[in-house]
Design an enzyme around this catalytic site. Structure first.
Site, PDB file in Angstrom:
ATOM      1  CD1 TRP A 134      -2.592  -1.984   1.537  1.00  0.00           C
ATOM      2  CD2 TRP A 134      -3.139  -0.716  -0.221  1.00  0.00           C
ATOM      3  NE1 TRP A 134      -3.713  -2.523   0.946  1.00  0.00           N
ATOM      4  CE2 TRP A 134      -4.072  -1.774  -0.122  1.00  0.00           C
ATOM      5  CE3 TRP A 134      -3.287   0.206  -1.257  1.00  0.00           C
ATOM      6  CZ2 TRP A 134      -5.136  -1.932  -1.019  1.00  0.00           C
ATOM      7  CZ3 TRP A 134      -4.350   0.046  -2.158  1.00  0.00           C
ATOM      8  CH2 TRP A 134      -5.255  -1.014  -2.025  1.00  0.00           C
ATOM      9  CE  LYS A 156      -8.997  -2.322   3.463  1.00  0.00           C
ATOM     10  NZ  LYS A 156      -8.177  -1.469   2.623  1.00  0.00           N
ATOM     11  CG  ASP A 212      -3.071   4.370   3.900  1.00  0.00           C
ATOM     12  OD1 ASP A 212      -4.150   4.258   4.517  1.00  0.00           O
ATOM     13  OD2 ASP A 212      -2.813   3.748   2.838  1.00  0.00           O
TER      14      ASP A 212
HETATM   15  C1  LIG Z   1      -7.586  -0.873   1.508  1.00  0.00           C
HETATM   16  C2  LIG Z   1      -6.462   0.077   1.613  1.00  0.00           C
HETATM   17  C3  LIG Z   1      -6.306   1.160   0.725  1.00  0.00           C
HETATM   18  C4  LIG Z   1      -7.172   1.360  -0.494  1.00  0.00           C
HETATM   19  O1  LIG Z   1      -8.457   1.677  -0.229  1.00  0.00           O
HETATM   20  P1  LIG Z   1      -9.498   1.906  -1.442  1.00  0.00           P
HETATM   21  O2  LIG Z   1     -10.700   2.345  -0.696  1.00  0.00           O
HETATM   22  O3  LIG Z   1      -9.650   0.619  -2.176  1.00  0.00           O
HETATM   23  O4  LIG Z   1      -8.948   2.958  -2.316  1.00  0.00           O
HETATM   24  C5  LIG Z   1      -5.256   2.022   0.930  1.00  0.00           C
HETATM   25  N1  LIG Z   1      -4.392   1.851   1.943  1.00  0.00           N
HETATM   26  C6  LIG Z   1      -4.506   0.814   2.806  1.00  0.00           C
HETATM   27  C7  LIG Z   1      -3.519   0.678   3.909  1.00  0.00           C
HETATM   28  C8  LIG Z   1      -5.538  -0.102   2.668  1.00  0.00           C
HETATM   29  O5  LIG Z   1      -5.654  -1.126   3.529  1.00  0.00           O
END
Ligand SMILES: *Cc1c(COP(=O)(O)O)cnc(C)c1O
Length: 358
Positions: free
Chosen positions: A100, A194, A170
């Site tokens: 990511w 999540k 993030d």
């Molecule tokens: C799932 C995830 C993303 C991407 O999220 P989207 O909503 O699909 O754009 C980005 N960073 C992390 C750490 C993630 O787990």
């Protein structure tokens, strides 16, 4: 049969939240309407929005220096929004620890000068993240970006950041899972699917002093300053997703907040990692200091048994355990909404599978 959904995202939501949403789906609060049918500017919806924002501030212990925004475009939307708003003509440092953070830096490169440092090293066959004191962050950086929990790789960074430049994180897959000192961060973002609610929504927590960086050329729906000024309602926000997130926050607060989740999440992760470590049939390749409490990848000694493992697990209601395609093996995502009973059921299944196939 009880089904335990270990999907990495969109992920399981708390059962109590889903039941509440169902009970008021067509008639919310005696309005005779579903929440999703209400104007985002109605006093009823504004109350939902205000409650969600207040809960986030409480759960994260945010000071008045921060503003909380709801935006569109999930986690990846922020991969673009962060450099669009914060970079201007400067340069930024991106620390990579897995897939990511790698995707984030690739996106940022489109918008300006970014330098990248991979901080994962292999020690004794296990991946571990080097200490933050060894991260190369230049004094003149617009910001440093990192990903505290790598959802795909199962790598989590528990160290608290302390840099001379703004820290952007993030937190898509770790937010609300453990206590953090929010004052150490200048911008936190998270895709909702999540630990917050339905996909599509993104949560952005940003220090107000950074808003001055947002130029008029930033696309409006991605503009932090504009979004702040319009209380996240420059365009129609994803109202139903915000409502569901609000229910999740209520559930968190009713159940002891982030501190209580952290205790539970530690227990769940310990149980699963112990099961892996106590066997020679299962393995995990992350050093203990960086093992994710949310996403636990593991491998069978004999990968030819992977499909049998998955099929038998599914038969017992243990679903979505297949590892990410770039990592392989298995992955159990055990976010806040996963009860400890789900992890117990998984570890019991794993032990039984080892007994019969090991
Ligand atoms: C799932 C995830 C993303 C991407 O999220 P989207 O909503 O699909 O754009 C980005 N960073 C992390 C750490 C993630 O787990």
């Amino acid at each position: 049969m009880t089904v335990y959904n270990f999907c990495a995202g969109p992920a399981k939501l708390p059962e109590a939240v889903m039941n509440k949403a169902q009970s008021e789906f067509v008639n919310w609060n005696n309005t005779g309407c579903s929440v999703m049918e209400l104007s985002h500017r109605s006093k009823e919806f504004i109350a939902v929005y205000d409650s969600a924002i207040a809960s986030i501030k409480q759960l994260l212990g945010l000071s008045d220096e921060y503003t909380v925004l709801f935006m569109h475009g999930g986690g990846r939307g922020q991969f673009s929004a962060v450099p669009l708003n914060l970079l201007n003509s400067g340069q930024a440092n991106y620390v990579t620890t897995g897939s990511w953070s790698q995707a984030a830096v690739e996106e940022a490169k489109k918008f300006g000068a970014v330098t990248e440092q991979n901080t994962v090293e292999i020690v004794g066959g296990k991946k571990q993240v080097i200490s933050m004191s060894d991260w190369q962050v230049s004094q003149d950086s617009a910001y440093v970006h990192y990903c505290p929990n790598e959802t795909v790789d199962g790598i989590e960074i528990f160290e608290q950041p302390s840099f001379d430049v703004p820290v952007v994180a993030d937190m898509s897959s770790t937010i609300f899972s453990r206590e953090i000192d929010s004052s150490k961060f200048d911008l936190i973002y998270a895709g909702a699917q999540k630990n917050i609610g339905p996909s599509g929504l993104s949560l952005v927590v940003v220090k107000k002093e950074l808003l001055a960086r947002s130029q008029e050329t930033v696309p409006s729906v991605f503009n932090y300053k504009l979004t702040h000024e319009k209380d996240s309602m420059f365009n129609t926000p994803p109202t139903y997703a915000i409502y569901l997130a609000k229910l999740v926050f209520d559930w968190l607060l009713e159940n002891g907040g982030v501190a209580a989740q952290e205790v539970l999440n530690k227990k769940k992760a310990d149980l699963l990692y112990q099961t892996i470590d106590n066997s020679s049939f299962y393995s995990n390749n992350i050093a203990s200091a960086n093992r994710s409490r949310m996403n636990v990848p593991f491998f069978l000694a004999n990968s030819e048994l992977d499909s049998t493992f998955l099929a038998q697990a599914e038969n017992q209601g243990l679903v979505a355990l297949k590892g990410h395609r770039i990592v392989g093996g298995m992955r159990a995502s055990i976010y806040n909404a996963m009860p400890i009973e789900g992890v117990k059921a998984l570890t019991e299944f794993m032990q039984e599978f080892e007994r019969t196939h090991g």
